[in-house]
Design an enzyme around this catalytic site. Structure first.
Site, short mmCIF file in Angstrom:
data_model
loop_
_atom_site.label_atom_id
_atom_site.label_comp_id
_atom_site.label_asym_id
_atom_site.label_seq_id
_atom_site.Cartn_x
_atom_site.Cartn_y
_atom_site.Cartn_z
CE LYS A 81 -4.45 -1.25 0.26
NZ LYS A 81 -4.36 -2.68 0.05
CE LYS A 128 -4.41 -16.54 -1.67
NZ LYS A 128 -4.14 -16.41 -0.23
CE LYS A 177 -13.74 -10.38 -0.74
NZ LYS A 177 -13.01 -11.50 -0.15
#
Length: 337
Positions: free
Chosen positions: A118, A202, A205
Site C-alpha cells: 500500500k 493469487k 476479489k
C-alpha cells in the site's frame, strides 16, 4: 457423547466478510477446514474487525458477515464440532491486540507485505489508515488467545504467523510463559488458486478485472464465461508446468475439486485442447458450488438459526479467550477487576 476436545490440538483461522469470497478462499481454506474438523479443536472466526481496515458500508458489512457465516455452514463446517464466531463479538481480541501492540515495534510492522504494498501504491503514509499498519498485531491476538497449536497458512501468510510467533516469544520472555507458540499447518499442494487473467498473482476479489476471479455465489453462466476467458498460452498442449502458469492454474482447480493428481490429468488431456479443459473446469466448479449456493440462500432466510450459531460460538470463544487475556493483564501489572 464424550467431549474429547481437550486432547485435540487447537486450530484457529478466519476469513474477512469483505464481500463474496472467491473459489480461491473456498478451495484454499474452507474445503480444507471441513477436513480438519474431526481431527482438531477448531476455532473458525469471521474477522469483521479486520474488514474495517478498509472503509465499509455498515448495512453491507452486516449482510456480508451473515452471508459469510452461511457460507461456512453451507461448505460443511459443523457448528457442533467447531467454534464458529464473529470476531467483534469477543472483546478480548481488541484488548489483547492493544496489549500486544505495546509490545510491537514500528520496524517489524513496516516490513509487513500489505503495508509495504500500500505504501508503494499511494506513495506516502498520509493516505494509509493506521489500522492497516497495526492489523497484523490483531491477527496475532486472534491466534494467541486460544492457545492455538496450528494455523492453516499459505505461502503468502507465513509472514503474519511469524509475527505472531515473535510476539508470543517476546511476551513470554518479558513476563513469563503465557502463550503457546503456534506452528504453521501447511496446506497440501494445489490449494493456491491464481488469477484467471494473470496466473502469476493469487486470485483476489480486489482485482480490478472481474474476469480474474470466480466468486462462490457466481451463477453458472458467469462461471462459464470467466473460465472461457481464462488466460492460457499459444502452445495448445496441456502440461502441469511452471512454464504454462495459466494451464497449471486450471489444472490446480481440478486437482483441488476432484482430488486428481497432475499426472492423471496430463495423461487424460493428451491430444485434447484448452477448450475441453476449460469446459471441464467450469463444469467442476459449478458442480461443486451449486449445492453450497442453494444452502446459503436457505440459511439466509433463517436469521434466527444463524443468530443461535454465532451466539453459541461467541459464548465459548469469550470463555476461552478471557482466560488468556486475564493472564496478560495480571502479568503486565493491571489491577484485577
Amino acid at each position: 457423547m464424550e467431549n474429547n476436545t481437550e486432547s485435540k490440538k487447537v486450530i484457529f483461522s478466519g476469513i474477512q466478510p469483505s464481500g463474496n469470497p472467491t473459489i480461491g478462499n473456498y478451495l484454499g481454506a474452507l474445503k480444507n477446514w471441513v477436513k480438519l474438523q474431526d481431527e482438531f479443536d477448531c476455532y473458525f472466526c469471521i474477522v469483521d474487525l479486520h474488514a474495517i481496515t478498509v472503509k465499509q458500508v455498515p448495512k453491507e458489512l452486516r449482510e456480508k458477515t451473515l452471508e459469510m457465516l452461511a457460507i461456512y455452514l453451507a461448505a460443511g463446517i459443523d457448528p457442533e464440532k467447531n467454534t464458529i464466531f464473529i470476531q467483534s463479538h469477543v472483546p478480548a481480541h481488541s484488548e489483547a491486540a492493544w496489549l500486544l501492540t505495546c509490545n510491537s515495534y514500528m520496524g517489524e510492522l513496516s516490513r509487513m507485505t500489505q503495508y509495504k504494498d500500500k505504501s508503494k501504491k499511494y506513495g506516502d503514509n498520509d493516505s494509509i489508515g493506521a489500522g492497516l499498519f497495526v492489523y497484523p498485531v490483531l491477527m496475532a491476538a486472534d491466534i494467541l488467545l486460544y492457545n492455538t497449536d496450528l494455523v492453516p497458512v499459505g505461502q503468502d501468510q507465513k509472514q503474519h504467523l511469524e509475527l505472531a510467533r515473535d510476539l508470543a516469544n517476546r511476551f513470554n520472555n518479558a513476563y513469563s510463559p503465557t502463550f503457546k507458540v503456534p506452528e504453521p499447518y501447511i496446506q497440501k499442494a494445489g490449494a493456491k488458486i491464481m488469477s484467471l487473467q494473470d496466473p502469476t498473482k493469487k486470485m483476489s476479489k480486489s482485482d480490478e478485472n472481474a474476469n480474474a476471479y470466480i466468486l462462490i455465489m457466481d451463477p453458472p453462466e458467469v462461471i462459464r464465461k470467466k473460465v472461457s476467458r481464462a488466460v492460457t498460452d499459444s502452445l495448445g498442449v496441456v502440461n502441469y508446468s511452471d512454464e504454462q502458469p495459466g494451464v497449471k492454474n486450471l489444472l490446480n482447480i481440478l486437482i483441488a475439486i476432484k482430488g486428481s493428481t497432475p499426472e492423471e490429468l496430463v495423461e487424460y488431456y493428451k491430444g485434447k485442447g484448452y477448450a475441453e479443459l476449460k469446459k471441464d473446469v467450469a463444469d467442476a466448479i459449478i458442480g461443486e458450488l451449486e449445492p453450497i449456493q442453494t444452502r446459503v440462500k436457505e440459511l439466509l432466510k433463517d436469521k434466527a438459526y444463524l443468530e443461535s450459531i454465532y451466539k453459541k460460538g461467541a459464548e465459548k470463544a469469550n470463555y476461552v479467550s478471557m482466560k488468556i487475556l486475564r493472564k496478560m493483564q495480571k502479568k503486565i501489572g493491571f489491577i484485577p477487576r
